[in-house]
Write an enzyme that holds these catalytic residues in place. Structure first.
Site, PDB file in Angstrom:
ATOM      1  N   ASN A   1      -1.995   4.399  -4.850  1.00  0.00           N
ATOM      2  CA  ASN A   1      -0.946   4.094  -5.799  1.00  0.00           C
ATOM      3  C   ASN A   1      -0.265   2.884  -5.575  1.00  0.00           C
ATOM      4  O   ASN A   1       0.127   2.779  -4.229  1.00  0.00           O
ATOM      5  CB  ASN A   1      -0.123   5.099  -6.101  1.00  0.00           C
ATOM      6  CG  ASN A   1      -0.918   6.728  -6.321  1.00  0.00           C
ATOM      7  OD1 ASN A   1      -1.823   6.442  -7.319  1.00  0.00           O
ATOM      8  ND2 ASN A   1      -0.414   7.636  -6.009  1.00  0.00           N
TER       9      ASN A   1
ATOM     10  N   VAL B   1       6.238   6.533  -2.485  1.00  0.00           N
ATOM     11  CA  VAL B   1       6.451   6.025  -0.712  1.00  0.00           C
ATOM     12  C   VAL B   1       6.151   4.729  -0.760  1.00  0.00           C
ATOM     13  O   VAL B   1       4.942   4.264  -1.013  1.00  0.00           O
ATOM     14  CB  VAL B   1       6.052   6.886  -0.018  1.00  0.00           C
ATOM     15  CG1 VAL B   1       6.307   6.542   1.483  1.00  0.00           C
ATOM     16  CG2 VAL B   1       6.469   8.464  -0.188  1.00  0.00           C
TER      17      VAL B   1
ATOM     18  N   HIS C   1      -0.230   3.434   1.870  1.00  0.00           N
ATOM     19  CA  HIS C   1      -0.986   4.649   2.070  1.00  0.00           C
ATOM     20  C   HIS C   1      -2.236   4.882   1.292  1.00  0.00           C
ATOM     21  O   HIS C   1      -1.899   4.744   0.145  1.00  0.00           O
ATOM     22  CB  HIS C   1      -0.087   6.011   2.112  1.00  0.00           C
ATOM     23  CG  HIS C   1       0.625   6.255   0.891  1.00  0.00           C
ATOM     24  ND1 HIS C   1       1.786   5.481   0.596  1.00  0.00           N
ATOM     25  CD2 HIS C   1       0.495   6.956  -0.112  1.00  0.00           C
ATOM     26  CE1 HIS C   1       2.144   5.900  -0.706  1.00  0.00           C
ATOM     27  NE2 HIS C   1       1.394   6.779  -1.146  1.00  0.00           N
TER      28      HIS C   1
ATOM     29  N   ASP D   1      -1.325  15.525   3.397  1.00  0.00           N
ATOM     30  CA  ASP D   1      -0.196  15.341   2.450  1.00  0.00           C
ATOM     31  C   ASP D   1       0.560  16.645   2.319  1.00  0.00           C
ATOM     32  O   ASP D   1      -0.117  17.754   2.231  1.00  0.00           O
ATOM     33  CB  ASP D   1      -0.876  14.991   1.111  1.00  0.00           C
ATOM     34  CG  ASP D   1       0.208  14.374   0.063  1.00  0.00           C
ATOM     35  OD1 ASP D   1       0.198  13.315  -0.098  1.00  0.00           O
ATOM     36  OD2 ASP D   1       1.156  15.247  -0.299  1.00  0.00           O
ATOM     37  N   ILE D   2       1.764  16.525   2.413  1.00  0.00           N
ATOM     38  CA  ILE D   2       2.678  17.729   2.180  1.00  0.00           C
ATOM     39  C   ILE D   2       2.842  18.671   0.881  1.00  0.00           C
ATOM     40  O   ILE D   2       2.941  19.602   0.916  1.00  0.00           O
ATOM     41  CB  ILE D   2       4.271  17.296   2.522  1.00  0.00           C
ATOM     42  CG1 ILE D   2       5.089  18.199   3.183  1.00  0.00           C
ATOM     43  CG2 ILE D   2       4.700  16.758   1.314  1.00  0.00           C
ATOM     44  CD1 ILE D   2       6.292  17.741   3.719  1.00  0.00           C
TER      45      ILE D   2
ATOM     46  N   HIS E   1      -4.498   7.480  -0.059  1.00  0.00           N
ATOM     47  CA  HIS E   1      -4.730   9.065  -0.150  1.00  0.00           C
ATOM     48  C   HIS E   1      -6.425   9.173  -0.164  1.00  0.00           C
ATOM     49  O   HIS E   1      -7.016   8.553  -0.765  1.00  0.00           O
ATOM     50  CB  HIS E   1      -4.370   9.378  -1.489  1.00  0.00           C
ATOM     51  CG  HIS E   1      -3.097   9.637  -1.986  1.00  0.00           C
ATOM     52  ND1 HIS E   1      -2.357  10.500  -2.019  1.00  0.00           N
ATOM     53  CD2 HIS E   1      -2.400   8.534  -2.335  1.00  0.00           C
ATOM     54  CE1 HIS E   1      -1.032  10.238  -2.397  1.00  0.00           C
ATOM     55  NE2 HIS E   1      -1.126   9.043  -2.570  1.00  0.00           N
TER      56      HIS E   1
HETATM   57  P1  5GP Z   1       2.443   8.210  -3.814  1.00  0.00           P
HETATM   58  O1  5GP Z   1       2.793   8.716  -4.867  1.00  0.00           O
HETATM   59  O2  5GP Z   1       3.538   7.174  -3.095  1.00  0.00           O
HETATM   60  O3  5GP Z   1       1.066   7.490  -3.592  1.00  0.00           O
HETATM   61  O4  5GP Z   1       2.161   9.521  -2.754  1.00  0.00           O
HETATM   62  C1  5GP Z   1       3.030   9.689  -1.838  1.00  0.00           C
HETATM   63  C2  5GP Z   1       2.677  10.928  -1.149  1.00  0.00           C
HETATM   64  O5  5GP Z   1       3.243  11.244   0.146  1.00  0.00           O
HETATM   65  C3  5GP Z   1       2.813  12.302  -2.054  1.00  0.00           C
HETATM   66  O6  5GP Z   1       1.383  12.737  -2.264  1.00  0.00           O
HETATM   67  C4  5GP Z   1       3.650  13.070  -1.331  1.00  0.00           C
HETATM   68  O7  5GP Z   1       3.133  14.531  -1.424  1.00  0.00           O
HETATM   69  C5  5GP Z   1       3.461  12.738   0.239  1.00  0.00           C
HETATM   70  N1  5GP Z   1       4.497  13.025   1.097  1.00  0.00           N
HETATM   71  C6  5GP Z   1       5.904  12.430   0.668  1.00  0.00           C
HETATM   72  N2  5GP Z   1       6.598  12.600   1.806  1.00  0.00           N
HETATM   73  C7  5GP Z   1       5.800  13.241   3.020  1.00  0.00           C
HETATM   74  C8  5GP Z   1       6.251  13.753   4.107  1.00  0.00           C
HETATM   75  O8  5GP Z   1       7.436  13.842   4.429  1.00  0.00           O
HETATM   76  N3  5GP Z   1       5.082  14.419   4.691  1.00  0.00           N
HETATM   77  C9  5GP Z   1       3.938  14.416   4.299  1.00  0.00           C
HETATM   78  N4  5GP Z   1       3.003  14.883   5.172  1.00  0.00           N
HETATM   79  N5  5GP Z   1       3.571  13.696   3.236  1.00  0.00           N
HETATM   80  C10 5GP Z   1       4.531  13.259   2.401  1.00  0.00           C
END
Ligand code: 5GP
Ligand code: ZN
Length: 116
Positions: free
Chosen positions: A90, A99, A103, A30-31, A105
């Site tokens: 999520n 996103v 995915h 994760d970024i 986590h």
């Molecule tokens: P969500 O809130 O949708 O469950 O989590 C999306 C996750 O994707 C976040 O933890 C965010 O930091 C990660 N993320 C978003 N854009 C990127 C990206 O371009 N590269 C990586 N490696 N992680 C990303």
């Protein structure tokens, strides 16, 4: 062309720090990690969320969920029960999904964490 950021990562159009890859799945760090170990496992195929899965996805989800503990250990999570990890998916606005490509986590490492 897709505007989905995780489809672009899966296609190699946006770079990622890869943890694992096969024909169907990709895992990458994760970024913006919330924990010392924090990576995401995604299907390469675009599935919007856990609200969009059906019985046709059972094998794929099974593969993700069995891959998670293996990768967690490889990435440095300590063994159960002293160590362990957290799996978070999520889903939707109230679920905190940002996103909209499914995915999983995987979070671990010593606490405290940033959150969670
Ligand atoms: P969500 O809130 O949708 O469950 O989590 C999306 C996750 O994707 C976040 O933890 C965010 O930091 C990660 N993320 C978003 N854009 C990127 C990206 O371009 N590269 C990586 N490696 N992680 C990303
Ligand atoms: Zn996508």
């Amino acid at each position: 062309m897709t505007e989905c950021i995780f489809c672009k990562i899966a296609a190699g159009q946006i770079p990622s720090d890869k943890v694992y890859e096969d024909d169907e799945l990709l895992a990458f760090h994760d970024i913006k990690p919330w924990a010392p170990i924090h990576f995401l496992i995604i299907p390469k195929a675009h599935i919007v969320s856990m609200a969009h899965v059906g019985s046709e996805h059972a094998a794929l989800l099974g593969r993700i969920m069995t891959l998670a503990p293996r990768l967690a250990l490889e990435q440095g999570c300590q063994p159960y029960p002293e160590g362990g990890f957290r799996i978070v998916v999520n889903t939707g606005k109230h679920g905190g999904q940002e996103v909209h490509h499914l995915h999983v986590h995987v979070l671990g490492g010593p606490r405290p964490w940033v959150h969670g």
